[in-house]
Enzyme design. Sequence first.
Site, PDB file in Angstrom:
ATOM      1  N   ASN A  14      -5.494   0.065   3.314  1.00 25.77           N
ATOM      2  CA  ASN A  14      -6.071  -1.095   4.009  1.00 25.77           C
ATOM      3  C   ASN A  14      -7.580  -0.896   4.060  1.00 25.77           C
ATOM      4  O   ASN A  14      -8.075  -0.111   4.859  1.00 25.77           O
ATOM      5  CB  ASN A  14      -5.463  -1.188   5.423  1.00 25.77           C
ATOM      6  CG  ASN A  14      -6.074  -2.318   6.234  1.00 25.77           C
ATOM      7  OD1 ASN A  14      -6.856  -3.122   5.715  1.00 25.77           O
ATOM      8  ND2 ASN A  14      -5.716  -2.381   7.514  1.00 25.77           N
ATOM      9  N   LYS A  16      -9.688  -2.912   5.090  1.00 31.69           N
ATOM     10  CA  LYS A  16     -10.299  -3.666   6.207  1.00 31.69           C
ATOM     11  C   LYS A  16     -11.504  -4.448   5.682  1.00 31.69           C
ATOM     12  O   LYS A  16     -11.453  -4.920   4.539  1.00 31.69           O
ATOM     13  CB  LYS A  16     -10.626  -2.702   7.354  1.00 31.69           C
ATOM     14  CG  LYS A  16      -9.395  -1.868   7.738  1.00 31.69           C
ATOM     15  CD  LYS A  16      -9.517  -1.136   9.017  1.00 31.69           C
ATOM     16  CE  LYS A  16      -8.216  -0.375   9.285  1.00 31.69           C
ATOM     17  NZ  LYS A  16      -8.205   0.319  10.561  1.00 31.69           N
ATOM     18  N   HIS A  99      -1.558  -6.781  12.153  1.00 29.25           N
ATOM     19  CA  HIS A  99      -2.345  -5.553  12.326  1.00 29.25           C
ATOM     20  C   HIS A  99      -2.955  -5.564  13.727  1.00 29.25           C
ATOM     21  O   HIS A  99      -3.362  -6.613  14.233  1.00 29.25           O
ATOM     22  CB  HIS A  99      -3.433  -5.466  11.253  1.00 29.25           C
ATOM     23  CG  HIS A  99      -4.086  -4.121  11.224  1.00 29.25           C
ATOM     24  ND1 HIS A  99      -5.037  -3.753  12.156  1.00 29.25           N
ATOM     25  CD2 HIS A  99      -3.894  -3.047  10.423  1.00 29.25           C
ATOM     26  CE1 HIS A  99      -5.397  -2.494  11.899  1.00 29.25           C
ATOM     27  NE2 HIS A  99      -4.721  -2.046  10.860  1.00 29.25           N
ATOM     28  N   GLU A 101      -5.758  -4.825  14.785  1.00 33.57           N
ATOM     29  CA  GLU A 101      -7.115  -5.382  14.882  1.00 33.57           C
ATOM     30  C   GLU A 101      -7.067  -6.904  14.931  1.00 33.57           C
ATOM     31  O   GLU A 101      -7.938  -7.531  15.543  1.00 33.57           O
ATOM     32  CB  GLU A 101      -7.976  -4.849  13.716  1.00 33.57           C
ATOM     33  CG  GLU A 101      -8.324  -3.374  13.960  1.00 33.57           C
ATOM     34  CD  GLU A 101      -8.531  -2.531  12.721  1.00 33.57           C
ATOM     35  OE1 GLU A 101      -8.663  -3.086  11.614  1.00 33.57           O
ATOM     36  OE2 GLU A 101      -8.557  -1.286  12.855  1.00 33.57           O
ATOM     37  N   GLU A 167       1.734   1.775  13.721  1.00 36.04           N
ATOM     38  CA  GLU A 167       0.337   2.174  13.852  1.00 36.04           C
ATOM     39  C   GLU A 167      -0.042   2.246  15.328  1.00 36.04           C
ATOM     40  O   GLU A 167      -0.406   1.216  15.925  1.00 36.04           O
ATOM     41  CB  GLU A 167      -0.564   1.159  13.143  1.00 36.04           C
ATOM     42  CG  GLU A 167      -0.312   1.056  11.663  1.00 36.04           C
ATOM     43  CD  GLU A 167      -1.561   0.629  10.904  1.00 36.04           C
ATOM     44  OE1 GLU A 167      -1.973   1.382  10.009  1.00 36.04           O
ATOM     45  OE2 GLU A 167      -2.139  -0.417  11.225  1.00 36.04           O
ATOM     46  N   GLY A 173      -8.492   4.900  13.419  1.00 34.50           N
ATOM     47  CA  GLY A 173      -9.936   5.099  13.287  1.00 34.50           C
ATOM     48  C   GLY A 173     -10.522   6.104  14.266  1.00 34.50           C
ATOM     49  O   GLY A 173     -11.736   6.179  14.422  1.00 34.50           O
ATOM     50  N   SER A 213      -5.234   7.290  11.411  1.00 31.16           N
ATOM     51  CA  SER A 213      -5.888   8.555  11.055  1.00 31.16           C
ATOM     52  C   SER A 213      -5.028   9.418  10.134  1.00 31.16           C
ATOM     53  O   SER A 213      -5.097  10.645  10.196  1.00 31.16           O
ATOM     54  CB  SER A 213      -6.311   9.333  12.313  1.00 31.16           C
ATOM     55  OG  SER A 213      -7.240   8.564  13.062  1.00 31.16           O
TER      56      SER A 213
HETATM   57  P1  13P Z   1      -7.309   4.631   9.879  1.00 31.56           P
HETATM   58  O1  13P Z   1      -6.547   5.288   8.766  1.00 31.56           O
HETATM   59  O2  13P Z   1      -8.779   4.432   9.543  1.00 31.56           O
HETATM   60  O3  13P Z   1      -7.074   5.271  11.193  1.00 31.56           O
HETATM   61  O4  13P Z   1      -6.748   3.116   9.985  1.00 31.56           O
HETATM   62  C1  13P Z   1      -5.391   2.942  10.074  1.00 31.56           C
HETATM   63  C2  13P Z   1      -5.118   1.494   9.909  1.00 31.56           C
HETATM   64  O5  13P Z   1      -5.445   0.686  10.754  1.00 31.56           O
HETATM   65  C3  13P Z   1      -4.466   1.062   8.668  1.00 31.56           C
HETATM   66  O6  13P Z   1      -4.044  -0.266   8.750  1.00 31.56           O
END
Ligand code: 13P
Length: 251
Positions: A14, A16, A99, A101, A167, A173, A213
Amino acid sequence: MRSQNPRRLLIGGNWKMNLLSRQARDYCQAFVSGWEGFSTEVVLFVSSPLLPAVAESLASGPIGLGGQDLHPESKGAFTGDVSGPQLADAGCSWVLCGHSERRRDHGESDRLVGRKAAAAVSNSLTPLICVGETEEERERQETFSVLKRQLETALESRPEPFALAYEPVWAIGTGRSATPEMAQQAHQHLRETLADLLGDEAAATKRILYGGSANPENAAALISQPDIDGFLVGGASLDPERFLAMIRCCG
Ligand code: 13P
């Protein structure tokens, strides 16, 4: 590498809201030249403006393409949104739904996530439905009830096919991945919930990815858990070498 898992492992990158088309092309070139004929299924989830560059760079290869979100309607007056037919037309076969976010920054409800999953399958896109608890919910011992609620609502329309990503919001992150044991507990709970909703046979075939992570350093320990069927990777997927190292871990 793990051989006992009966499900084909799946890894999503991803990206993002990162990279420009030139960087995306360079990435794909490095990624494709480092590809070793893995048996793991791999999908890149990229921002809509990057889809043409990535689709062209990955053309007819084994790596799948996915959108990061879609609108539940297939067209209309929805400024700034992207539809399922548009994603399919751009070469996507997957799309992320729910997701954290999107839930956090765009107020997406469980019900909306379910409508998006339904829209995905009606446009021949496989939804990768994301669920996960916040840190406060975990501290209040609500992890299992939150996951159950998110999953039940997302599956109300019985989308098929689909895959899931667990997740935990507090791990995204932050560099604080869930331990393999914590992740396994959550994945097992999700699989039991799937069994209640869809039956044992369907639950046994569904892939549940871990995200938060995940990186080349912790991938081997996480993937050795029986209910972890791959990863949804943010930060570590932005470097083709690190992302390839994670895929290598899965085989
Ligand atoms: P990270 O791997 O940067 O923690 O992000 C995970 C994520 O949100 C994948 O969709």
